[in-house]
Write an enzyme that holds these catalytic residues in place. Structure first.
Site, short mmCIF file in Angstrom:
data_model
loop_
_atom_site.label_atom_id
_atom_site.label_comp_id
_atom_site.label_asym_id
_atom_site.label_seq_id
_atom_site.Cartn_x
_atom_site.Cartn_y
_atom_site.Cartn_z
N THR A 199 3.98 3.32 11.06
CA THR A 199 3.13 2.53 11.97
C THR A 199 3.33 1.04 11.77
O THR A 199 3.26 0.26 12.72
CB THR A 199 1.65 2.92 11.73
N SER B 259 6.79 8.70 9.11
CA SER B 259 6.99 9.18 7.74
C SER B 259 7.01 10.70 7.58
O SER B 259 7.62 11.20 6.63
CB SER B 259 5.99 8.55 6.79
N THR C 178 2.18 5.79 6.56
CA THR C 178 1.18 6.10 5.54
C THR C 178 0.98 7.59 5.33
O THR C 178 0.46 8.01 4.30
CB THR C 178 -0.19 5.48 5.91
N ASP C 179 1.40 8.40 6.33
CA ASP C 179 1.11 9.84 6.22
C ASP C 179 1.72 10.48 4.99
O ASP C 179 1.19 11.47 4.47
CB ASP C 179 1.59 10.58 7.48
N1 ASP Z 1 2.26 8.66 11.59
C1 ASP Z 1 2.48 7.42 10.91
C2 ASP Z 1 3.49 7.64 9.81
O1 ASP Z 1 3.16 8.11 8.75
C3 ASP Z 1 1.21 6.94 10.37
C4 ASP Z 1 1.26 5.64 9.65
O2 ASP Z 1 2.27 5.02 9.45
O3 ASP Z 1 0.19 5.21 9.28
O4 ASP Z 1 4.62 7.34 10.01
#
Ligand code: ASP
Length: 257
Positions: free
Chosen positions: A19, A61, A93-94
């Site tokens: 993200t 991710s 973050t995932d």
């Molecule tokens: N779906 C995103 C990822 O993990 C979420 C994020 O980056 O917060 O790539």
């Protein structure tokens, strides 16, 4: 410990997508910004003359693989051999919790490796990526962060990879270290470390052939009939981790037994 050194440290920012790198919130799953663009979006990073940026992957991710992480660990090692004082990883973050833990196992370096990301994409009001990236660079440039293993710096909190968990799906305060609390904080440009963690930091030698074993992860719930365990057992996995209640309790036998 407080480190207020002005920054001449050689920091490498390696971007993996997520993200923090998404340019169009509507597209949702398309991390387009390069490492150089992420760095350029944070004016305060111009105060780090020895900072360099490298795009490593540009994916959401959940698309990262163990092979990606092994390649990343190897590239981080190369950066240190070439003279880097610290490395910052930006990613979705995932899977920060998993990726940071895997890197902590794979890397043996004393120098800081700091993982961060963002809960809000750059197109949203109050995007947290630039502040997280700046705090991560400050952490990586800090003498106090040496020897802590891999770190997750997020929402100005400094967490150790072996303790950190993602505990919220949308809050910018998504990361916590449940049993220990954060190891430190970044405030007004200064890095404060107050805990160096407890217990051993296990090390895993990088595998010559990543994914040589397939392991199923099965979660049991209340009144579970165990069907998933049987399916996983018969599906040819090399091993299985069963997540059950409390210290691993599960019902044996049919309902009511
Ligand atoms: N779906 C995103 C990822 O993990 C979420 C994020 O980056 O917060 O790539």
């Amino acid at each position: 410990m407080v480190d207020a050194e002005p920054n001449k440290a050689a920091i490498v920012v390696m971007a993996l997508g997520g993200t923090i790198a998404m340019t169009d919130a509507a597209a949702g799953v398309s991390p387009k910004l390069s490492a150089a663009e992420l760095v350029a979006a944070v004016p305060a990073l111009s105060g780090y003359p020895n900072l360099s940026a490298r795009s490593f992957r540009q994916v959401p991710s959940p698309h990262l693989t163990f092979a990606d992480l092994e390649a990343l660990a190897s590239a981080i090692g190369d950066n240190f051999r070439e003279g880097a004082d610290g490395v910052v990883i930006t990613q979705g973050t995932d899977t920060i919790e998993e990726a940071a833990f895997a890197l902590d196992l794979l890397l043996d370096a004393n120098a800081p490796v700091v993982v961060t990301g963002a809960m809000r994409s750059p197109t949203l009001a109050g995007a947290d990526g630039p502040a997280n990236l700046l705090a991560a660079v400050r952490t990586a440039a800090s003498a106090g962060a040496r020897g802590l293993g891999v770190i997750v710096t997020f929402n100005d909190e400094i967490h150790l990879a072996r303790h950190v968990c993602k505990r919220h799906t949308s809050s910018t305060a998504a990361f916590v270290s449940p049993n220990t609390g954060p190891a430190g904080f970044v405030a007004e440009g200064r890095v404060h470390i107050w805990s160096r963690g407890v217990g051993m930091r296990p090390h895993v030698e990088p595998s010559p052939s990543p994914r040589e074993a397939r392991v199923a992860l099965v979660t049991l719930s209340m009144d579970d009939d165990g069907a998933l365990v049987a399916l996983a057992r018969d599906a040819g996995f090399d091993g299985m981790v069963v997540e059950a209640s409390a210290a691993g309790t599960a019902r044996h036998g049919p309902p009511g037994s």
